[in-house]
Design a protein around this motif. Structure first.
Motif, PDB file in Angstrom:
ATOM      1  N   VAL A  68       0.845  -1.195   0.000  1.00 47.41           N
ATOM      2  CA  VAL A  68       0.000   0.000   0.000  1.00 47.41           C
ATOM      3  C   VAL A  68       0.882   1.248   0.000  1.00 47.41           C
ATOM      4  O   VAL A  68       1.784   1.386   0.814  1.00 47.41           O
ATOM      5  CB  VAL A  68      -0.924   0.009   1.229  1.00 47.41           C
ATOM      6  CG1 VAL A  68      -1.746   1.302   1.269  1.00 47.41           C
ATOM      7  CG2 VAL A  68      -1.851  -1.203   1.209  1.00 47.41           C
ATOM      8  N   ARG A  91      -3.829   6.404   0.100  1.00 45.57           N
ATOM      9  CA  ARG A  91      -5.285   6.285  -0.021  1.00 45.57           C
ATOM     10  C   ARG A  91      -5.797   7.251  -1.072  1.00 45.57           C
ATOM     11  O   ARG A  91      -5.321   8.396  -1.170  1.00 45.57           O
ATOM     12  CB  ARG A  91      -5.950   6.574   1.317  1.00 45.57           C
ATOM     13  CG  ARG A  91      -7.467   6.416   1.283  1.00 45.57           C
ATOM     14  CD  ARG A  91      -8.089   6.512   2.661  1.00 45.57           C
ATOM     15  NE  ARG A  91      -9.534   6.295   2.601  1.00 45.57           N
ATOM     16  CZ  ARG A  91     -10.324   6.246   3.656  1.00 45.57           C
ATOM     17  NH1 ARG A  91      -9.813   6.390   4.871  1.00 45.57           N
ATOM     18  NH2 ARG A  91     -11.620   6.050   3.512  1.00 45.57           N
ATOM     19  N   LEU A 124      -7.346   2.072  -1.915  1.00 42.48           N
ATOM     20  CA  LEU A 124      -5.929   2.241  -1.635  1.00 42.48           C
ATOM     21  C   LEU A 124      -5.107   2.066  -2.908  1.00 42.48           C
ATOM     22  O   LEU A 124      -5.307   1.121  -3.679  1.00 42.48           O
ATOM     23  CB  LEU A 124      -5.482   1.238  -0.574  1.00 42.48           C
ATOM     24  CG  LEU A 124      -6.284   1.285   0.732  1.00 42.48           C
ATOM     25  CD1 LEU A 124      -5.856   0.169   1.669  1.00 42.48           C
ATOM     26  CD2 LEU A 124      -6.152   2.640   1.401  1.00 42.48           C
ATOM     27  N   CYS A 149      -1.868   1.032  -4.676  1.00 39.33           N
ATOM     28  CA  CYS A 149      -0.908  -0.005  -4.298  1.00 39.33           C
ATOM     29  C   CYS A 149      -0.048  -0.420  -5.492  1.00 39.33           C
ATOM     30  O   CYS A 149      -0.276  -0.020  -6.633  1.00 39.33           O
ATOM     31  CB  CYS A 149      -1.649  -1.246  -3.791  1.00 39.33           C
ATOM     32  SG  CYS A 149      -2.776  -0.957  -2.422  1.00 39.33           S
ATOM     33  N   TYR A 174      -6.681  -1.315  -4.397  1.00 38.97           N
ATOM     34  CA  TYR A 174      -7.133  -2.331  -3.429  1.00 38.97           C
ATOM     35  C   TYR A 174      -8.251  -1.712  -2.614  1.00 38.97           C
ATOM     36  O   TYR A 174      -8.088  -0.656  -2.005  1.00 38.97           O
ATOM     37  CB  TYR A 174      -5.938  -2.736  -2.560  1.00 38.97           C
ATOM     38  CG  TYR A 174      -6.218  -3.440  -1.259  1.00 38.97           C
ATOM     39  CD1 TYR A 174      -7.107  -4.517  -1.153  1.00 38.97           C
ATOM     40  CD2 TYR A 174      -5.532  -3.055  -0.101  1.00 38.97           C
ATOM     41  CE1 TYR A 174      -7.307  -5.165   0.055  1.00 38.97           C
ATOM     42  CE2 TYR A 174      -5.718  -3.709   1.111  1.00 38.97           C
ATOM     43  CZ  TYR A 174      -6.611  -4.752   1.186  1.00 38.97           C
ATOM     44  OH  TYR A 174      -6.807  -5.399   2.388  1.00 38.97           O
TER      45      TYR A 174
END
Length: 261
Positions: A15, A18, A27, A29, A42
């Motif tokens: 990660v 956000r 998120l 990633c 994600y």
């Protein structure tokens, strides 16, 4: 596609941050496996906000189901998507699509009297100070395919921001958490073909899809959807085939998502 799915399912998920303007936890990633890597998004199930009109299943599950159905069309208008464990529990993981900054726009505001050549009307919009403009979308086969897929998915949220023109020449649709409802909820900006005859290509695809839904595709969707939702999806395919036309906006619920873009 198989390599992308293997990477998403089995790679190490890291990660990086956000996506703050998302309504649920999303998120940004990367995922890496055996020297290969990709950016991805994600969306953990634990970060979902409950929706009164989608009481069953999860947003993540419906995103995966939408990908599986779209992939079965042969058009692949949704980026590779899987359900897997991540740092914050089970969630949807999808290949990140970076929009091509040099791509032609898919939506525009034009003279309210009529769309320009190569564009199709959506709705007349207020643009301030008592002025109006015609909101239009591109008359493009890639968008038309996505409109057919959305009709099967019963997509309740096809915003303009959910359409991405990628550098590979494809137009991808993203954000499919509010799909597969049993009652009609189609809310989209892709109404330009409403009531027009489906293309021969679309009719052929829907015939194949009907058989797939009764067989292996239906089995792949079953962990993510209720039996009523699966039945409704098959009925939507049957209705499209029997009518032979693109659906029209409903008079019983809003047909345009909010905000539109």
């Amino acid at each position: 596609m198989p390599a992308a799915l293997e990477l998403l399912r089995s790679g190490t998920l890291t990660v990086h941050g956000r996506i703050t303007d998302a309504s649920n936890a999303a998120l940004y990633c990367s995922v890496a496996l055996d020297g290969r890597s990709a950016l991805c998004v994600y969306k953990p199930v634990r970060g979902e906000r409950p929706l009164w009109d989608f009481p069953d299943g999860t947003l993540a599950g419906r995103e995966v189901a939408a990908y599986e159905l779209a992939a079965a069309t042969g058009w692949s208008p949704i980026p590779p998507t899987v359900l897997r464990e991540g740092p914050f529990g089970a969630g949807m993981v999808q290949i990140w699509v970076e929009p091509d900054p040099g791509a032609a726009p898919l939506l525009a505001l034009q003279d309210p009297r009529a769309p320009e050549e190569g564009w199709l009307p959506i709705i007349e919009a207020e643009v301030g100070e008592g002025r109006t403009a015609l909101l239009v979308h591109l008359d493009d086969q890639r968008l038309r395919r996505l409109a057919v897929v959305d009709a099967v998915l019963n997509n309740a949220d096809r915003k303009g921001g959910h359409l991405l023109s990628a550098a590979d020449g494809r137009i991808y649709g993203i954000d499919h958490g509010v799909t597969f409802a049993v009652p009609g909820k189609l809310r989209t900006l892709l109404w330009g073909w409403a009531e027009q005859s489906l293309t021969e290509e679309a009719v052929e695809m829907l015939g194949r899809l009907r058989a797939e839904l009764a067989g292996p595709l239906g089995e792949r969707l079953r962990p993510h959807l209720t039996e009523a939702e699966l039945t409704a999806a098959r009925e939507r395919v049957d209705h499209l085939l029997s009518s032979g036309r693109h659906p029209v906006p409903s008079q019983e619920w809003p047909s345009i998502p909010w905000p539109p873009v």
